[in-house]
Design an enzyme around this catalytic site. Structure first.
Site, PDB file in Angstrom:
ATOM      1  N   HIS A  16       0.845  -1.203   0.000  1.00  0.00           N
ATOM      2  CA  HIS A  16       0.000   0.000   0.000  1.00  0.00           C
ATOM      3  C   HIS A  16       0.878   1.249   0.000  1.00  0.00           C
ATOM      4  O   HIS A  16       0.580   2.227  -0.691  1.00  0.00           O
ATOM      5  CB  HIS A  16      -0.900   0.035   1.247  1.00  0.00           C
ATOM      6  N   LYS A  40     -16.392  -7.739   6.868  1.00  0.00           N
ATOM      7  CA  LYS A  40     -15.047  -8.323   6.881  1.00  0.00           C
ATOM      8  C   LYS A  40     -14.567  -8.351   8.331  1.00  0.00           C
ATOM      9  O   LYS A  40     -14.668  -7.341   9.034  1.00  0.00           O
ATOM     10  CB  LYS A  40     -14.127  -7.426   6.032  1.00  0.00           C
ATOM     11  N   ARG A  89      -1.949  -5.399  -8.664  1.00  0.00           N
ATOM     12  CA  ARG A  89      -0.756  -6.194  -8.360  1.00  0.00           C
ATOM     13  C   ARG A  89      -0.497  -7.252  -9.427  1.00  0.00           C
ATOM     14  O   ARG A  89       0.638  -7.553  -9.756  1.00  0.00           O
ATOM     15  CB  ARG A  89      -0.907  -6.883  -7.001  1.00  0.00           C
ATOM     16  N   SER A 127      -2.476  -8.052   2.861  1.00  0.00           N
ATOM     17  CA  SER A 127      -2.558  -7.937   4.321  1.00  0.00           C
ATOM     18  C   SER A 127      -2.742  -9.321   4.952  1.00  0.00           C
ATOM     19  O   SER A 127      -2.159  -9.604   5.999  1.00  0.00           O
ATOM     20  CB  SER A 127      -3.715  -7.015   4.706  1.00  0.00           C
TER      21      SER A 127
HETATM   22  N1  COA Z   1      -0.333  -3.814  -2.167  1.00  0.00           N
HETATM   23  C1  COA Z   1      -0.536  -4.802  -1.273  1.00  0.00           C
HETATM   24  N2  COA Z   1      -1.745  -5.315  -1.004  1.00  0.00           N
HETATM   25  C2  COA Z   1      -2.786  -4.786  -1.651  1.00  0.00           C
HETATM   26  C3  COA Z   1      -2.653  -3.751  -2.579  1.00  0.00           C
HETATM   27  C4  COA Z   1      -1.353  -3.271  -2.835  1.00  0.00           C
HETATM   28  N3  COA Z   1      -1.127  -2.311  -3.718  1.00  0.00           N
HETATM   29  N4  COA Z   1      -3.866  -3.462  -3.064  1.00  0.00           N
HETATM   30  C5  COA Z   1      -4.732  -4.271  -2.472  1.00  0.00           C
HETATM   31  N5  COA Z   1      -4.076  -5.074  -1.619  1.00  0.00           N
HETATM   32  C6  COA Z   1      -4.656  -6.166  -0.813  1.00  0.00           C
HETATM   33  C7  COA Z   1      -5.162  -5.753   0.507  1.00  0.00           C
HETATM   34  O1  COA Z   1      -4.169  -5.858   1.505  1.00  0.00           O
HETATM   35  C8  COA Z   1      -6.276  -6.732   0.740  1.00  0.00           C
HETATM   36  O2  COA Z   1      -5.709  -7.929   1.189  1.00  0.00           O
HETATM   37  P1  COA Z   1      -6.529  -8.960   2.089  1.00  0.00           P
HETATM   38  O3  COA Z   1      -7.694  -9.412   1.257  1.00  0.00           O
HETATM   39  O4  COA Z   1      -5.520  -9.965   2.318  1.00  0.00           O
HETATM   40  O5  COA Z   1      -6.961  -8.189   3.282  1.00  0.00           O
HETATM   41  C9  COA Z   1      -6.811  -7.017  -0.635  1.00  0.00           C
HETATM   42  O6  COA Z   1      -5.786  -6.657  -1.514  1.00  0.00           O
HETATM   43  C10 COA Z   1      -8.067  -6.271  -0.927  1.00  0.00           C
HETATM   44  O7  COA Z   1      -7.729  -4.904  -0.953  1.00  0.00           O
HETATM   45  P2  COA Z   1      -8.572  -3.689  -0.465  1.00  0.00           P
HETATM   46  O8  COA Z   1      -7.993  -2.534  -1.183  1.00  0.00           O
HETATM   47  O9  COA Z   1      -8.600  -3.557   1.002  1.00  0.00           O
HETATM   48  O10 COA Z   1      -9.932  -4.014  -1.099  1.00  0.00           O
HETATM   49  P3  COA Z   1     -11.273  -4.385  -0.501  1.00  0.00           P
HETATM   50  O11 COA Z   1     -11.833  -5.309  -1.502  1.00  0.00           O
HETATM   51  O12 COA Z   1     -11.235  -4.817   0.908  1.00  0.00           O
HETATM   52  O13 COA Z   1     -12.020  -2.972  -0.504  1.00  0.00           O
HETATM   53  C11 COA Z   1     -13.083  -1.047  -1.485  1.00  0.00           C
HETATM   54  C12 COA Z   1     -12.145  -2.224  -1.657  1.00  0.00           C
HETATM   55  C13 COA Z   1     -12.957  -0.408  -0.123  1.00  0.00           C
HETATM   56  C14 COA Z   1     -12.652  -0.031  -2.505  1.00  0.00           C
HETATM   57  C15 COA Z   1     -14.528  -1.530  -1.789  1.00  0.00           C
HETATM   58  O14 COA Z   1     -14.843  -2.651  -1.008  1.00  0.00           O
HETATM   59  C16 COA Z   1     -15.565  -0.458  -1.548  1.00  0.00           C
HETATM   60  O15 COA Z   1     -15.587   0.537  -2.208  1.00  0.00           O
HETATM   61  N6  COA Z   1     -16.470  -0.663  -0.574  1.00  0.00           N
HETATM   62  C17 COA Z   1     -17.516   0.286  -0.235  1.00  0.00           C
HETATM   63  C18 COA Z   1     -18.896  -0.211  -0.640  1.00  0.00           C
HETATM   64  C19 COA Z   1     -19.159   0.084  -2.079  1.00  0.00           C
HETATM   65  O16 COA Z   1     -19.141   1.208  -2.521  1.00  0.00           O
HETATM   66  N7  COA Z   1     -19.446  -0.977  -2.848  1.00  0.00           N
HETATM   67  C20 COA Z   1     -19.698  -0.889  -4.247  1.00  0.00           C
HETATM   68  C21 COA Z   1     -18.392  -0.961  -5.003  1.00  0.00           C
HETATM   69  S1  COA Z   1     -18.560  -1.961  -6.399  1.00  0.00           S
END
Ligand code: COA
Length: 161
Positions: A16, A40, A89, A127
């Site tokens: 990140h 989550k 990634r 993560s």
């Molecule tokens: N480097 C390292 N790890 C990364 C990364 C990077 N550049 N980018 C993402 N990751 C990892 C994260 O650590 C996480 O790992 P984990 O699953 O082991 O915890 C995983 O990738 C998911 O990443 P994250 O960015 O936290 O995505 P998410 O899917 O949890 O959340 C949101 C993404 C917050 C943007 C999305 O869920 C959201 O917008 N939610 C709000 C509700 C909404 O509007 N929904 C409609 C959208 S379609």
């Protein structure tokens, strides 16, 4: 130009930070927005996640830390920002990210999702992987900032949860 970098950040990793650092060089303000998501199960509370990001980005003056719940598009409107940053990634990230970007644009047509390709030094990180290694007492210092390393050691000092 003000951009939003949303995610769970449970916890923030060097992957990140790679994206955050590069964004801070290209945009005026980067708002790192921690999703408050009760679907989550997280190891760190939202407040703890925000504190860890704050400690890890204190050298970047144009970074703000915030949290949100509900739709990302509503949050972006509230923040007066129409640019979402997401890191890519590997090809496996693409399908999910593409779907999210298209849905978000449908909900908020002015919204653009900008993808940044992760540096290959950290593109294998997530993560969950870091938490798993930490839970078994493995070496994580090369994967996370030092504040996160200490926080993970503290969380898992009694072994895996
Ligand atoms: N480097 C390292 N790890 C990364 C990364 C990077 N550049 N980018 C993402 N990751 C990892 C994260 O650590 C996480 O790992 P984990 O699953 O082991 O915890 C995983 O990738 C998911 O990443 P994250 O960015 O936290 O995505 P998410 O899917 O949890 O959340 C949101 C993404 C917050 C943007 C999305 O869920 C959201 O917008 N939610 C709000 C509700 C909404 O509007 N929904 C409609 C959208 S379609």
């Amino acid at each position: 130009m003000k951009v939003i970098y949303p995610g769970s950040f449970d916890p923030v990793t060097n992957g990140h930070l790679d994206i955050i650092t590069r964004c801070s060089e290209k945009f005026d303000t980067v708002i790192i927005s921690v999703l408050n998501n009760n679907k989550k199960t997280c190891v760190f509370t939202v407040e703890e996640r925000m504190e860890l990001i704050k400690a890890s980005t204190k050298h970047l003056p144009n970074v703000e830390i915030d949290s949100f719940s509900g739709l990302l598009t509503d949050y972006a409107k509230e923040k007066n920002s129409s640019i979402i940053i997401r890191g890519l990634r590997a090809v496996s990230d693409y399908e999910y990210e593409m779907q999210m970007a298209l849905v978000n644009r449908k909900l908020f047509p002015a919204l653009e999702t900008v993808f940044m390709v992760s540096s290959n030094k950290v593109s294998f990180l997530s993560s969950s992987i870091v938490k798993e290694i930490a839970s078994f007492g493995g070496e994580i210092s090369c994967f996370v900032p030092k504040e996160v390393e200490s926080a993970l050691r503290e969380k898992f000092k009694g072994g895996p949860r």
